[in-house]
Design a protein around this motif. Sequence first.
Motif, short mmCIF file in Angstrom:
data_model
loop_
_atom_site.label_atom_id
_atom_site.label_comp_id
_atom_site.label_asym_id
_atom_site.label_seq_id
_atom_site.Cartn_x
_atom_site.Cartn_y
_atom_site.Cartn_z
N VAL A 197 -19.61 9.06 2.79
CA VAL A 197 -19.00 9.42 4.07
C VAL A 197 -18.60 8.14 4.77
N GLU A 198 -17.49 8.24 5.47
CA GLU A 198 -16.99 7.08 6.23
C GLU A 198 -17.02 7.45 7.71
N THR A 199 -17.66 6.62 8.50
CA THR A 199 -17.76 6.86 9.94
C THR A 199 -17.30 5.62 10.68
N THR A 200 -16.86 5.84 11.92
CA THR A 200 -16.40 4.72 12.73
C THR A 200 -17.05 4.75 14.10
N ALA A 201 -16.99 3.63 14.77
CA ALA A 201 -17.46 3.52 16.15
C ALA A 201 -16.51 2.59 16.89
N GLY A 202 -16.46 2.76 18.20
CA GLY A 202 -15.60 1.88 19.01
C GLY A 202 -14.14 2.06 18.71
N GLY A 203 -13.74 3.31 18.46
CA GLY A 203 -12.32 3.57 18.18
C GLY A 203 -11.84 2.93 16.90
N GLY A 204 -12.72 2.79 15.93
CA GLY A 204 -12.35 2.19 14.64
C GLY A 204 -12.65 0.72 14.55
N ALA A 205 -13.28 0.16 15.58
CA ALA A 205 -13.62 -1.27 15.56
C ALA A 205 -14.63 -1.57 14.46
N VAL A 206 -15.54 -0.60 14.21
CA VAL A 206 -16.54 -0.75 13.16
C VAL A 206 -16.47 0.48 12.27
N THR A 207 -16.41 0.26 10.97
CA THR A 207 -16.39 1.35 10.00
C THR A 207 -17.54 1.15 9.03
N ALA A 208 -18.30 2.24 8.82
CA ALA A 208 -19.40 2.19 7.86
C ALA A 208 -19.20 3.27 6.81
N VAL A 209 -19.43 2.93 5.57
CA VAL A 209 -19.38 3.90 4.48
C VAL A 209 -20.79 3.97 3.91
N VAL A 210 -21.34 5.21 3.90
CA VAL A 210 -22.71 5.44 3.44
C VAL A 210 -22.65 6.42 2.28
N ASN A 211 -23.45 6.14 1.23
CA ASN A 211 -23.46 7.06 0.09
C ASN A 211 -24.63 8.05 0.21
N GLY A 212 -24.69 8.96 -0.74
CA GLY A 212 -25.71 10.00 -0.75
C GLY A 212 -27.12 9.49 -0.96
N LYS A 213 -27.24 8.25 -1.39
CA LYS A 213 -28.57 7.63 -1.55
C LYS A 213 -29.01 6.97 -0.25
N LYS A 214 -28.19 7.16 0.80
CA LYS A 214 -28.42 6.57 2.11
C LYS A 214 -28.36 5.04 2.07
N GLU A 215 -27.40 4.56 1.31
CA GLU A 215 -27.14 3.12 1.22
C GLU A 215 -25.79 2.83 1.88
N ILE A 216 -25.72 1.74 2.60
CA ILE A 216 -24.43 1.31 3.17
C ILE A 216 -23.68 0.64 2.03
N VAL A 217 -22.53 1.21 1.68
CA VAL A 217 -21.76 0.63 0.57
C VAL A 217 -20.60 -0.22 1.06
N ARG A 218 -20.22 -0.02 2.34
CA ARG A 218 -19.16 -0.86 2.90
C ARG A 218 -19.32 -0.88 4.42
N LEU A 219 -19.09 -2.01 4.99
CA LEU A 219 -19.14 -2.18 6.44
C LEU A 219 -17.97 -3.06 6.83
N GLU A 220 -17.08 -2.52 7.67
CA GLU A 220 -15.91 -3.28 8.11
C GLU A 220 -16.00 -3.49 9.62
N ILE A 221 -15.73 -4.72 10.03
CA ILE A 221 -15.73 -5.05 11.46
C ILE A 221 -14.40 -5.72 11.76
N LYS A 222 -13.66 -5.13 12.69
CA LYS A 222 -12.37 -5.73 13.06
C LYS A 222 -12.63 -7.04 13.82
N PRO A 223 -11.89 -8.08 13.48
CA PRO A 223 -12.11 -9.40 14.09
C PRO A 223 -12.08 -9.39 15.61
N GLU A 224 -11.23 -8.55 16.20
CA GLU A 224 -11.09 -8.56 17.66
C GLU A 224 -12.33 -8.04 18.39
N VAL A 225 -13.23 -7.37 17.67
CA VAL A 225 -14.45 -6.86 18.31
C VAL A 225 -15.57 -7.90 18.26
N VAL A 226 -15.38 -8.95 17.50
CA VAL A 226 -16.40 -10.00 17.39
C VAL A 226 -16.27 -10.95 18.59
#
Length: 118
Positions: A46-75
């Motif tokens: 599943v892919e979820t976002t926060a902050g209007g897409g500023a942070v995106t997390a992809v979590v698998n069925g094993k409850k592991e974070i498989v991808r984490l994206e952070i837009k540079p402008e939010v840093v």
Amino acid sequence: MGKGMRAGKKPSSGMGGGSMQKQLQQMQAMQRKMEMLQAEIDEKEVETTAGGGAVTAVVNGKKEIVRLEIKPEVVDPDDVEMLQDLIMVAVNEGLRQIDEISSAEMGKLTGGLGIPGL
């Protein structure tokens, strides 16, 4: 011999051996189906976002974070706490969605048997 016993007749165990064996086979079949279903859930993402897409997390069925994206402008070095909050929101939502998927899929299989932990 005890009262009511006839020679050569075995006392009944009240277990119904044939039905007990059938129940055991059904439970084993259900366990195999549950294992297969869990393997399928483990592969889901599943892919979820926060902050209007500023942070995106992809979590698998094993409850592991498989991808984490952070837009540079939010840093923002002066507001690290906001970034941490956004990451937690995105990840926690992903974990919640995986739990929901798992519960729904297992519920279909168990048919509301109320098996603890499922």
